[in-house]
Design an enzyme around this catalytic site. Structure first.
Site, PDB file in Angstrom:
ATOM      1  N   CYS A  79      48.042  39.891  46.679  1.00 41.26           N
ATOM      2  CA  CYS A  79      46.569  39.582  46.698  1.00 41.26           C
ATOM      3  C   CYS A  79      45.940  39.551  48.352  1.00 41.26           C
ATOM      4  O   CYS A  79      46.434  38.676  49.001  1.00 41.26           O
ATOM      5  CB  CYS A  79      46.285  38.292  45.836  1.00 41.26           C
ATOM      6  SG  CYS A  79      44.432  38.180  45.859  1.00 41.26           S
TER       7      CYS A  79
ATOM      8  N   GLY B 203      36.717  37.294  49.932  1.00 41.52           N
ATOM      9  CA  GLY B 203      35.812  38.307  50.574  1.00 41.52           C
ATOM     10  C   GLY B 203      35.305  39.211  49.521  1.00 41.52           C
ATOM     11  O   GLY B 203      35.934  39.408  48.137  1.00 41.52           O
ATOM     12  N   GLU B 204      34.292  40.091  49.677  1.00 41.85           N
ATOM     13  CA  GLU B 204      33.888  41.256  48.805  1.00 41.85           C
ATOM     14  C   GLU B 204      34.368  42.442  49.349  1.00 41.85           C
ATOM     15  O   GLU B 204      33.452  42.769  50.533  1.00 41.85           O
ATOM     16  CB  GLU B 204      32.249  41.069  48.579  1.00 41.85           C
ATOM     17  CG  GLU B 204      31.757  42.195  47.781  1.00 41.85           C
ATOM     18  CD  GLU B 204      32.168  42.730  46.579  1.00 41.85           C
ATOM     19  OE1 GLU B 204      32.776  43.998  46.898  1.00 41.85           O
ATOM     20  OE2 GLU B 204      31.996  42.078  45.509  1.00 41.85           O
TER      21      GLU B 204
ATOM     22  N   CYS C 140      32.991  34.401  52.160  1.00 42.80           N
ATOM     23  CA  CYS C 140      32.419  35.458  51.305  1.00 42.80           C
ATOM     24  C   CYS C 140      30.854  35.171  51.239  1.00 42.80           C
ATOM     25  O   CYS C 140      30.420  33.933  51.300  1.00 42.80           O
ATOM     26  CB  CYS C 140      32.825  35.458  49.924  1.00 42.80           C
ATOM     27  SG  CYS C 140      32.302  36.728  48.893  1.00 42.80           S
TER      28      CYS C 140
ATOM     29  N   SER D 167      34.337  42.352  38.519  1.00 47.26           N
ATOM     30  CA  SER D 167      34.191  40.775  38.037  1.00 47.26           C
ATOM     31  C   SER D 167      32.961  40.761  37.288  1.00 47.26           C
ATOM     32  O   SER D 167      31.848  40.480  37.794  1.00 47.26           O
ATOM     33  CB  SER D 167      34.079  40.208  39.354  1.00 47.26           C
ATOM     34  OG  SER D 167      34.407  38.958  39.379  1.00 47.26           O
ATOM     35  N   LEU D 168      33.016  40.661  36.127  1.00 51.17           N
ATOM     36  CA  LEU D 168      32.206  40.748  34.939  1.00 51.17           C
ATOM     37  C   LEU D 168      31.463  39.167  34.777  1.00 51.17           C
ATOM     38  O   LEU D 168      30.599  38.827  34.827  1.00 51.17           O
ATOM     39  CB  LEU D 168      32.245  41.493  33.884  1.00 51.17           C
ATOM     40  CG  LEU D 168      31.165  41.193  32.588  1.00 51.17           C
ATOM     41  CD1 LEU D 168      30.151  42.375  33.269  1.00 51.17           C
ATOM     42  CD2 LEU D 168      31.643  42.122  31.413  1.00 51.17           C
ATOM     43  N   ASN D 169      32.212  38.608  34.013  1.00 52.14           N
ATOM     44  CA  ASN D 169      32.378  37.080  34.018  1.00 52.14           C
ATOM     45  C   ASN D 169      31.193  36.538  32.933  1.00 52.14           C
ATOM     46  O   ASN D 169      31.090  35.502  32.918  1.00 52.14           O
ATOM     47  CB  ASN D 169      32.219  36.297  35.239  1.00 52.14           C
ATOM     48  CG  ASN D 169      33.362  36.800  36.243  1.00 52.14           C
ATOM     49  OD1 ASN D 169      34.478  36.667  35.858  1.00 52.14           O
ATOM     50  ND2 ASN D 169      32.969  36.896  37.620  1.00 52.14           N
TER      51      ASN D 169
ATOM     52  N   GLU E 170      43.758  34.236  54.153  1.00 49.44           N
ATOM     53  CA  GLU E 170      44.808  33.788  52.971  1.00 49.44           C
ATOM     54  C   GLU E 170      45.209  35.035  52.223  1.00 49.44           C
ATOM     55  O   GLU E 170      44.337  35.958  51.781  1.00 49.44           O
ATOM     56  CB  GLU E 170      44.080  32.724  51.929  1.00 49.44           C
ATOM     57  CG  GLU E 170      43.506  31.662  52.810  1.00 49.44           C
ATOM     58  CD  GLU E 170      43.484  30.352  51.937  1.00 49.44           C
ATOM     59  OE1 GLU E 170      43.943  30.372  50.809  1.00 49.44           O
ATOM     60  OE2 GLU E 170      43.122  29.364  52.763  1.00 49.44           O
TER      61      GLU E 170
ATOM     62  N   CYS F 186      29.590  33.242  44.195  1.00 46.86           N
ATOM     63  CA  CYS F 186      29.871  33.048  42.770  1.00 46.86           C
ATOM     64  C   CYS F 186      29.928  31.554  42.767  1.00 46.86           C
ATOM     65  O   CYS F 186      30.799  30.826  43.502  1.00 46.86           O
ATOM     66  CB  CYS F 186      31.055  33.798  42.247  1.00 46.86           C
ATOM     67  SG  CYS F 186      31.033  35.622  42.735  1.00 46.86           S
TER      68      CYS F 186
ATOM     69  N   CYS G 196      43.189  32.531  41.239  1.00 42.21           N
ATOM     70  CA  CYS G 196      41.914  33.294  41.315  1.00 42.21           C
ATOM     71  C   CYS G 196      40.786  32.162  41.796  1.00 42.21           C
ATOM     72  O   CYS G 196      40.702  31.200  41.003  1.00 42.21           O
ATOM     73  CB  CYS G 196      41.490  33.898  40.076  1.00 42.21           C
ATOM     74  SG  CYS G 196      42.566  35.584  39.764  1.00 42.21           S
TER      75      CYS G 196
ATOM     76  N   ASN H 248      40.287  28.149  36.969  1.00 42.95           N
ATOM     77  CA  ASN H 248      41.117  27.433  37.779  1.00 42.95           C
ATOM     78  C   ASN H 248      40.117  26.251  38.504  1.00 42.95           C
ATOM     79  O   ASN H 248      39.244  26.570  39.434  1.00 42.95           O
ATOM     80  CB  ASN H 248      41.705  27.837  39.045  1.00 42.95           C
ATOM     81  CG  ASN H 248      42.768  29.109  38.262  1.00 42.95           C
ATOM     82  OD1 ASN H 248      43.523  28.837  37.552  1.00 42.95           O
ATOM     83  ND2 ASN H 248      42.589  30.370  38.453  1.00 42.95           N
TER      84      ASN H 248
ATOM     85  N   SER I 269      38.670  44.708  43.158  1.00 40.75           N
ATOM     86  CA  SER I 269      37.699  44.002  42.489  1.00 40.75           C
ATOM     87  C   SER I 269      36.584  43.921  43.252  1.00 40.75           C
ATOM     88  O   SER I 269      36.433  43.451  44.211  1.00 40.75           O
ATOM     89  CB  SER I 269      38.317  42.840  41.894  1.00 40.75           C
ATOM     90  OG  SER I 269      37.462  41.842  41.438  1.00 40.75           O
TER      91      SER I 269
ATOM     92  N   CYS J 190      33.577  29.688  42.531  1.00 43.05           N
ATOM     93  CA  CYS J 190      34.710  30.216  43.482  1.00 43.05           C
ATOM     94  C   CYS J 190      34.552  29.462  44.740  1.00 43.05           C
ATOM     95  O   CYS J 190      33.622  29.224  45.212  1.00 43.05           O
ATOM     96  CB  CYS J 190      34.199  31.723  43.856  1.00 43.05           C
ATOM     97  SG  CYS J 190      35.316  32.202  45.186  1.00 43.05           S
TER      98      CYS J 190
HETATM   99  S1  SF4 Z   1      34.624  35.405  43.416  1.00 47.38           S
HETATM  100 FE1  SF4 Z   1      34.974  36.925  45.069  1.00 47.38          FE
HETATM  101  S2  SF4 Z   1      32.937  37.793  45.516  1.00 47.38           S
HETATM  102 FE2  SF4 Z   1      32.667  36.117  44.474  1.00 47.38          FE
HETATM  103  S3  SF4 Z   1      32.395  34.390  46.053  1.00 47.38           S
HETATM  104 FE3  SF4 Z   1      34.379  34.461  45.625  1.00 47.38          FE
HETATM  105  S4  SF4 Z   1      35.440  35.764  47.091  1.00 47.38           S
HETATM  106 FE4  SF4 Z   1      33.101  36.141  46.955  1.00 47.38          FE
END
Ligand code: SF4
Length: 395
Positions: free
Chosen positions: A154, A212-213, A161, A265-267, A122, A165, A386, A343, A242, A168
């Site tokens: 993006c 993905g990371e 991934c 990506s601190l959060n 995507e 998280c 996001c 979101n 990121s 997500c």
């Molecule tokens: S926020 Fe990014 S790193 Fe975390 S699970 Fe989703 S895609 Fe992976």
């Protein structure tokens, strides 16, 4: 794999499945050998078996990365007989293709892009400006007609991934596989072609914040960056990557001569909250993360971006904002904070933050000297915002 939600309000879907894989143009039974994504030296190596002069590799690179040729036949600087030889040996362009498009009422477009193995990845196009916010979804067509763009793409680095998280949707897929450099850079070119973008005339930003990371697919990601900068001509200063905090990846990144800007990506304001929402924190805590980020040599006026997804009642309270300010002061890093109101996604057990909590959080940061920006949710109605990617695939 099933695609759904095409009846959501604001979604227009188009399909290009009949031209799903240009790579199927390659002769049957021979291995498919995609050329898009190969570096100059790899192209030279590939052409060695044909005893072609060195300038043929440069012509091929120009066709791939400047003219964005869809098929070998489009590269007319190469003699027809040579193009036929390449095709007979199983080579093809192998540029990923957009197979589904979802259009948001705010002008954002989310694409499913086919890779050669039947998977999709995507990618999201976000036109800038406020017009799209109030529009009816027809702006994308208008801007294509005008032919000028100020937009952000993006880009995904993996299919699925592994980082998990908790807020997500992509995490629900688990990791399916890494993308190749050609598949990462190819997403960008597929979208640029769709919008008739001209490099040099239009202002395009890239954010590697899709599925993905990137730092868990480090080599392919950086090869793609080098292709995008060196061959396709997009400035690295217009790119941001990121990471969820993969410390060895950040340390390698610190050594790169050509690199995008860095976002973390601190959060969360502390390890306890972060462990709950980002289990990766158990491997590398915030102190480890900050130490690694300090090693990245920043350019003049560059700041590290801290992404902070606000989850209702979890990390969005005034005490959390105060802790974030302290954390940034202790770190001594030039940083700015991008706030993102979470979101929603099906099966994700969080709540959206209230607008009052969001503005109070932002104001606290600003009042204490931390630049803080609230990111507009883009394409929320088409699951392009996001943390929403891969909404359409049944998992
Ligand atoms: S926020 Fe990014 S790193 Fe975390 S699970 Fe989703 S895609 Fe992976």
């Amino acid at each position: 794999m099933r695609y759904a939600d095409t009846t959501d309000p604001g979604i227009t879907m188009t399909s290009g499945r009949n031209n799903l894989y240009s790579i199927l143009d390659a002769p049957a039974q021979l291995p498919i050998r995609p050329l898009f994504g190969l570096k100059n030296e790899q192209l030279t190596e590939a052409l060695a078996e044909f005893s072609a002069p060195a300038y043929r590799a440069r012509q091929l690179a120009h066709g791939l990365y400047r003219d964005w040729a869809a098929s070998l036949d489009d590269i007319t600087t190469l003699p027809k007989s040579f193009r036929e030889q390449l095709a007979q040996a199983g080579y093809s362009i192998g540029l990923p293709e957009i197979v589904e498009t979802f259009k948001s009422i705010d002008g954002t477009e989310r694409y499913l892009i086919a890779t050669g193995d039947g998977q999709t990845v995507e990618t999201v196009w976000m036109p800038e400006g406020d017009d799209g916010e109030e529009g009816d979804g027809s702006q994308a067509g208008d801007e294509e007609a005008i032919g000028h763009h100020d937009a952000t793409i993006c880009v995904s680095s993996q299919i699925g991934c592994a980082v998990n998280c908790q807020f997500c949707l992509t995490a629900k897929l688990g990791i399916i596989r890494n993308l190749t450099p050609g598949e990462i850079a190819g997403q960008v070119v597929a979208v640029l072609k769709r919008h008739g973008v001209q490099i040099g005339r239009d202002r395009i930003n890239l954010v590697f914040m899709g599925m993905g990371e990137p730092f868990l697919n480090y080599d392919a990601f950086m090869d793609a960056v080098r292709l995008l900068v060196g061959e396709i001509g997009i400035a690295e200063s217009r790119m941001t990557v990121s990471t969820s905090g993969i410390v060895p990846g950040i340390e390698r990144f610190a050594q790169e001569l050509v690199r995008p800007k860095l976002a973390i990506s601190l959060n969360a304001p502390n390890d306890k909250v972060r462990e709950e929402i980002m289990p990766i924190t158990r491997k590398w805590d915030i102190a480890n993360l900050v130490d690694a980020v300090r090693k990245v040599p920043l350019r003049t006026r560059e700041r590290v971006t801290l992404e902070y997804v606000l989850l209702g009642g979890v990390n969005d309270q005034p005490t959390h904002a105060a802790e974030v300010v302290k954390l940034i002061r202790r770190a001594g890093l030039p940083a700015k904070v991008n706030l993102i109101a979470w979101n929603p996604g099906p099966g994700i057990p969080y709540e959206m933050p209230s607008p009052e909590d969001v503005s109070r959080f932002q104001q606290h940061l600003i009042d204490h000297g931390v630049p803080a920006f609230l990111r507009r949710p883009r394409g929320r109605d088409i699951y392009a915002a996001c943390g929403q990617l891969k909404r359409t695939v049944e998992v």
